[in-house]
Design an enzyme around this catalytic site. Structure first.
Site, PDB file in Angstrom:
ATOM      1  N   GLN A 120      18.272  11.429   9.121  1.00 31.91           N
ATOM      2  CA  GLN A 120      16.712  10.211   9.665  1.00 31.91           C
ATOM      3  C   GLN A 120      17.379   9.353   9.865  1.00 31.91           C
ATOM      4  OE1 GLN A 120      14.522  12.820   6.763  1.00 31.91           O
ATOM      5  NE2 GLN A 120      15.826  14.765   7.245  1.00 31.91           N
ATOM      6  N   ASN A 144      -0.553   8.878  -2.070  1.00 35.70           N
ATOM      7  CA  ASN A 144      -1.726   9.261  -2.393  1.00 35.70           C
ATOM      8  C   ASN A 144      -2.019   9.439  -3.914  1.00 35.70           C
ATOM      9  OD1 ASN A 144      -0.655  11.285  -0.797  1.00 35.70           O
ATOM     10  ND2 ASN A 144      -1.842  12.612  -2.304  1.00 35.70           N
ATOM     11  N   TRP A 202       7.096   6.602  -2.321  1.00 29.23           N
ATOM     12  CA  TRP A 202       8.023   7.261  -1.716  1.00 29.23           C
ATOM     13  C   TRP A 202       9.085   7.097  -0.318  1.00 29.23           C
ATOM     14  CZ3 TRP A 202       7.255   9.426   2.961  1.00 29.23           C
ATOM     15  CH2 TRP A 202       6.232   9.786   3.753  1.00 29.23           C
ATOM     16  N   ARG A 262      16.785   9.032   3.484  1.00 29.37           N
ATOM     17  CA  ARG A 262      16.240   7.798   4.959  1.00 29.37           C
ATOM     18  C   ARG A 262      17.208   6.851   5.602  1.00 29.37           C
ATOM     19  NH1 ARG A 262      11.230  10.233   3.115  1.00 29.37           N
ATOM     20  NH2 ARG A 262      10.969  11.989   4.883  1.00 29.37           N
ATOM     21  N   ASP A 310      -5.110  12.848   1.517  1.00 28.59           N
ATOM     22  CA  ASP A 310      -3.651  12.776   1.613  1.00 28.59           C
ATOM     23  C   ASP A 310      -3.160  11.517   3.120  1.00 28.59           C
ATOM     24  OD1 ASP A 310      -0.940  13.583   1.409  1.00 28.59           O
ATOM     25  OD2 ASP A 310      -0.999  15.115   1.725  1.00 28.59           O
ATOM     26  N   GLY A 353       4.008  12.202  -3.674  1.00 31.12           N
ATOM     27  CA  GLY A 353       2.560  11.303  -3.775  1.00 31.12           C
ATOM     28  C   GLY A 353       1.049  12.646  -3.960  1.00 31.12           C
TER      29      GLY A 353
END
Length: 563
Positions: free
Chosen positions: A71, A249, A231, A120, A300, A182
């Site tokens: 990723q 969120n 995040w 990531r 969300d 979150g």
């Protein structure tokens, strides 16, 4: 009275040469977003719209880590590429040949550590390579040898239920990172460390505690478990000495009776500073300004995504602007000095969560989940855009955005928060919207006018990041394994290559010894969003993998169409 989404007919002129180049990369790709302005734009143009048809693989690198596929965004500095896998295996390779220079394998966390496997990206500065881990450590390696330089614990993952999956951000002598969660029953935060020795520089909590401004926007003790984790990776403007970040969120996700004070005005500032863009002093971590995109987030719709910084003329005045899209696809344009709202537009074609936005940014016609009733909401909690990054080209003035048209049925279930565990208070089931045969599109948007310049539909979903280049090209990939290039001005497909595995990562461009390369991580990710959306298409079997594929022009084709 229903107020529909309005677009702002701002004047557009060419920005100054300095502003045009501030977010562009050149021979190196030194940061997660290319530069700390997060454009994902390369000023290289050896590969361009005229000769991209000749692009061919130059080399490939197999990581051997297939836990959750590849990723990450590769970084390239002085001819060396740095790459991290899902299980935090870090590689340094020759960026021209793919020859491995060193590797570092982070010890596998014990099974008792919660959370999903994934990473990531990296950061590089001060002679070190930085990354976060599933068990909540910040790690620094010697950039030359790959040996451990220092390692600092950030939190107890078993207590907070959080992990680090994002690439860190470099701001002067500090490395800054946020954690996941979150949707968790904890209090999200950003942490800054000194790059030299790992000493704590500052920590900023998304949710203000007692006595802090904004604490009154939380009911009772709900602030302790309010989520909001930042995040993903933020941006940094050294001229203003401000760090910009999007926050997650509010938790619980779909039920707000326990967290919103009685009589709160949902038009502004509810459950601060969740679902917001914030500007922090890089030296101290103190909040300078905020803009909450989704007051009382009940869908969300994290605002945790990338933050793009640029200079553009708006209403006849040159402004230092910030462009930010949240999960809903709502995109705001702000003055990055003051946080002033300058405009907004929405990218999905199917939108039922609101009916519109007023001229001053107020959400209108909120369609909220209801206790005891299943409500269909579009877009879904997976996002009109996921965490994969959009790109911006100063040559065209356009944003390049992968947009997914997926809805969800939300059912509210009131549950008491349990520290370190999920705090969603509901369930969502993804559904494809009726009456469509394509469920995503690759778009070009004018951030000043709020109008879509072009759109290319795709049958399934698009979850790879986007790269724009000065060759007037836009690169991205799809889950079927195709990595492709579009004309940045028209959207016409100019080239494609079957990589052999689904595309979920983030392509980059760089140069070594005068030769331009385009590199893309390959391998579909079947956890979280990737798995949920793949299940919508049972006829497909998108391939896993963990291979970096690097392209370049053959020697004889490099002069063709050169600029």
């Amino acid at each position: 009275m229903i107020v529909r989404m309005r677009f702002f007919p701002f004047l557009l002129t060419i920005a100054s040469a300095l502003a045009q180049d501030a977010g562009a990369t050149h021979a190196d790709w030194p940061h997660y977003g290319g530069t700390n302005f997060a454009w994902r734009y390369s000023a290289l143009d050896q590969i361009n719209a005229a000769n991209v048809k000749s692009l061919t693989p130059a080399w490939m690198f197999q990581t051997g880590d297939y836990a959750a596929n590849l990723q990450a965004t590769p970084l390239v500095i002085d001819g060396v590429m740095y790459l991290i896998t899902a299980r935090a295996r870090v590689f340094a390779v020759d960026a021209a040949t793919g020859r491995e220079l060193w590797r570092y394998n982070y010890p596998e966390p014990p099974p008792s550590v919660p959370g999903f496997v994934g990473n990531r990206g990296l950061a590089v500065s001060d002679g070190k390579v930085f990354f976060g881990t599933k068990d909540n450590y910040m790690v620094a390696l010697d950039q030359r040898t790959g040996r451990l330089a220092w390692k600092v614990n950030i939190d107890d993952a078993r207590q907070c239920g959080c992990n680090i999956t994002a690439a860190p951000l470099i701001a002067k002598d500090k490395v800054i990172v946020g954690g996941s969660g979150g949707d968790g029953a904890h209090r999200g935060y950003l942490t800054a460390f000194n790059t030299k020795n790992g000493r704590l520089a500052w920590r900023w909590y998304v949710i203000p505690g007692p006595g802090e401004k904004g604490h009154e926007t939380w009911k009772g003790d709900s602030w302790k478990f309010g989520g909001g984790a930042p995040w993903l990776t933020g941006s940094f403007d050294p001229a203003l000495n401000l760090v910009y970040w999007g926050t997650g969120n509010a938790a619980a996700d779909f039920y707000d009776s326990e967290r919103v004070p009685e009589g709160a005005d949902k038009r502004r500032d509810v459950n601060l500073y969740t679902a917001s863009v914030v500007a922090l002093d890089a030296d101290t971590g103190k909040l300078r300004w905020h803009y909450q995109e989704v007051p009382d987030d009940l869908w969300d719709y994290d605002s945790a995504y990338e933050v793009l910084l640029m200079d553009r003329e708006i209403r006849g005045r040159m402004r230092r602007v910030l462009v930010h899209m949240n999960k809903s696809g709502l995109t705001v344009v702000l003055d990055r000095v003051t946080g002033e709202f300058l405009g907004a537009f929405s990218v999905p074609e199917v939108r039922t969560w609101i009916s519109g936005v007023t001229e001053n940014g107020i959400l209108v016609g909120r369609n909220e989940p209801q206790v005891g009733k299943t409500v269909n909401i579009c877009p879904s909690a997976a996002g009109a855009k996921s965490w994969n990054s959009m790109a911006y080209s100063p040559r065209t003035g356009l944003l390049y955005v992968p947009v997914n048209e997926v809805c969800n049925d939300i059912t509210v279930v009131n549950r008491a928060p349990e520290e370190g565990h999920s705090n969603m208070s509901g369930e969502f089931r993804l559904k494809l919207p009726e009456g469509r045969t394509t469920y995503s599109h690759m778009d070009a948007w004018d951030l000043v006018t709020g109008k879509r310049a072009w759109s290319i539909p795709y049958k399934y979903v698009l979850l790879a990041s986007v790269l724009a280049t000065a060759g007037d090209l836009v690169f991205t990939g799809n889950p079927e394994g195709e990595f492709f290039a579009l004309d940045a001005k028209s959207g016409n497909r100019l080239w494609s290559y079957q990589t052999g595995a689904g595309n979920r990562g983030s392509p980059v461009s760089y140069a070594v010894n005068g030769r331009q390369y385009v590199a893309t991580p390959t391998g579909w990710q079947n956890s979280v969003v990737g798995g949920l959306e793949a299940a919508l298409f049972p006829d497909q079997n998108w391939r896993l993998g963990s291979t970096l594929v690097v392209f370049a022009l053959p020697e004889g084709a490099r002069a063709e169409g050169s600029r």
